[in-house]
Design an enzyme around this catalytic site. Structure first.
Site, PDB file in Angstrom:
ATOM      1  N   HIS A 195       4.944  -1.745   7.340  1.00  0.00           N
ATOM      2  CA  HIS A 195       5.464  -0.430   7.709  1.00  0.00           C
ATOM      3  C   HIS A 195       6.119  -0.444   9.086  1.00  0.00           C
ATOM      4  CE1 HIS A 195       2.747   0.896   4.480  1.00  0.00           C
ATOM      5  NE2 HIS A 195       3.356   2.083   4.499  1.00  0.00           N
ATOM      6  N   SER A 216       0.820  -1.213   0.000  1.00  0.00           N
ATOM      7  CA  SER A 216       0.000   0.000   0.000  1.00  0.00           C
ATOM      8  C   SER A 216       0.854   1.264   0.000  1.00  0.00           C
ATOM      9  CB  SER A 216      -0.918   0.008   1.222  1.00  0.00           C
ATOM     10  OG  SER A 216      -0.151   0.023   2.408  1.00  0.00           O
TER      11      SER A 216
END
Length: 481
Positions: free
Chosen positions: A186, A11
């Site tokens: 992340h 993403s």
């Protein structure tokens, strides 16, 4: 050797943590990364929308001719992995299963924590995966939606990041867990801050390392690893957002020379799998006549048919199977893997009832390796010398296997037969092998007495090809692989 690249999608920039691990474990592989920064975060989005976005990223990378796909995003893995994996003809790896396995290996008190995006927590994907392997393990999940924006804004070393991590993880501080899964790619960029808040007695699990280990295993299993150590390796980076912002984070994290990011336009790409139409099929034979038969079938679809004669340097695949299907699969799958093209292979033979189905898969070498048709026929008649004419029933059998590269478990398999009997005197000049001795049931002709059209109308290979003609388009277009 397979020089096609491995594709990574995420993403945003989080998947670079997986990419970094791949650089360590798979230094000889070509790699392409795509981050959908323009539409992050994925976590709060509905699962159906995440699936659509994932397909658009996948279709972008398929145009780059990737050989394996890594969904380096936990939210996309939870929402789309099973769907994408079931339709693509290449191996697909997600990050949830490898991360879960790693956590189960190290936990001592069987209490695991998972921090992830809202979408991943909502899907309960980690808990389900973990409980499938050990139902006794307790899983405590916590959404950390503020972590992704901190990383994407390149603030993951700032005082703001420290405060956000401390506030977010407060509910887990005294939860009793001993292992914490960083359930978003992340989050490893925040690892020092997370470790400091949770304490040194909590083991942090980065699924990236285990994911790349699984990729390495699949490369070996499908024999598609790039073992060329001489050529410079491709490292391409694409983002749907700002290339400049992407480059800042990627350069800091990966420490690569001359890292350049390019902008990717994917918003108008399809949200379903878009298969590249087949344009070339290889027939696994060196018999030009057999190749022409199949070429006529595929010609109406504008498909070019090649044979093994077009690839003189190709390593031969040994026919070591004990059945027609085993041998046809060996050839189809083996040559498809080497050529990275769809391959159609057959194995055919004569089965005589009075001889217990012999010569069967040994039809071409019934009299021994190096012998010719005459020797094979002589042995056949010798073996049948005491068998009366009415008991010399037989059939010719063909198994056709149509294979795409790297998915042997889903080959298209069809069979064809023609019934008849073995006669004592050869008749006809139009056949080869056992044809002059095989009289077709319901006729007074041997296969060698028939014209090419007559033979094709009744032959084992003709019958198999007609079955193939009915099935292969749906099999290919529906991605049975």
């Amino acid at each position: 050797m397979n020089k096609q690249p491995i594709g990574f999608i995420d993403s945003g920039v989080g998947g670079l943590t997986v990419f970094k691990e791949a650089l360590k474990q798979l230094p000889h592989e070509n790699m392409i990364f795509l981050g959908d920064q323009a539409r992050l975060p994925y976590g709060p989005r509905p699962a159906a929308q995440v699936v659509d976005f994932t397909w658009q990223m996948v279709n972008f990378l398929l145009k780059k001719d990737i050989k394996l796909l890594v969904i380096a995003c936990n939210t996309a893995t939870a929402a789309a992995l099973d769907i994408v994996k079931s339709q693509l003809p290449i191996p697909v790896v997600g990050v949830i299963l490898p991360g879960s396995r790693a956590a189960l290996k190290v936990t001592k008190n069987k209490h695991l924590g998972v921090i992830a995006t809202e979408g991943t927590v909502r899907s309960d994907a980690y808990a389900r995966t973990i409980h499938q392997k050990d139902a006794a393990v307790k899983v405590t999940s916590l959404a950390a939606p503020k972590f992704v924006p901190v990383v994407e804004s390149n603030e993951y070393r700032s005082p703001i990041a420290k405060r956000i991590v401390m506030e977010t993880l407060a509910p887990l501080k005294h939860a009793g867990l001993d292992t914490l899964i960083l359930g978003c790619t992340h989050y490893p960029l925040l690892r020092p801050l997370i470790q400091n808040v949770m304490g040194d007695d909590i083991t942090l699990i980065d699924p990236g390392s285990e994911t790349v280990s699984e990729v390495s295993t699949l490369l070996d299993y499908f024999d598609i690893a790039n073992d060329d150590v001489t050529e410079p390796k491709m490292r391409e980076f694409y983002t749907t957002g700002s290339p400049e912002m992407f480059e800042q984070i990627a350069q800091d994290w990966l420490q690569l020379d001359q890292l350049n990011a390019q902008r990717a336009e994917i918003e108008d790409l399809p949200v379903t799998y878009q298969q590249t139409p087949v344009s070339t099929v290889v027939v696994a034979t060196k018999n030009a006549g057999k190749a022409r038969e199949f070429a006529a079938m595929f010609a109406k679809d504008g498909i070019t048919v090649k044979s093994l004669l077009d690839f003189p340097e190709l390593e031969s695949v040994a026919e070591t199977g004990t059945t027609f299907e085993e041998n046809a699969r060996l050839k189809a799958d083996g040559y498809a893997r080497q050529l990275e093209l769809p391959v159609l292979a057959d194995d055919s033979g004569l089965q005589v009832d009075a001889l217990g189905g012999q010569p069967g898969v040994f039809s071409a070498r019934y009299a021994g390796d190096g012998h010719n048709d005459a020797a094979n026929n002589a042995k056949l008649l010798s073996e049948l010398s005491e068998v009366p004419a009415e008991a010399r029933t037989a059939n010719f059998h063909t198994t056709l296997v149509f294979a795409k590269p790297n998915h042997p478990e889903q080959d298209l398999v069809v069979d064809g037969d023609v019934l008849g009997r073995i006669v004592g005197i050869p008749r006809g000049d139009n056949g080869f092998g056992y044809d002059p001795f095989f009289e077709v049931e319901g006729t007074d002709q041997t296969l060698a007495e028939m014209t090419a059209d007559e033979k094709n109308a009744v032959s084992h290979r003709g019958n198999a090809m007609r079955q193939l003609e009915q099935l292969w388009r749906d099999w290919y277009s529906n991605h049975a692989l």
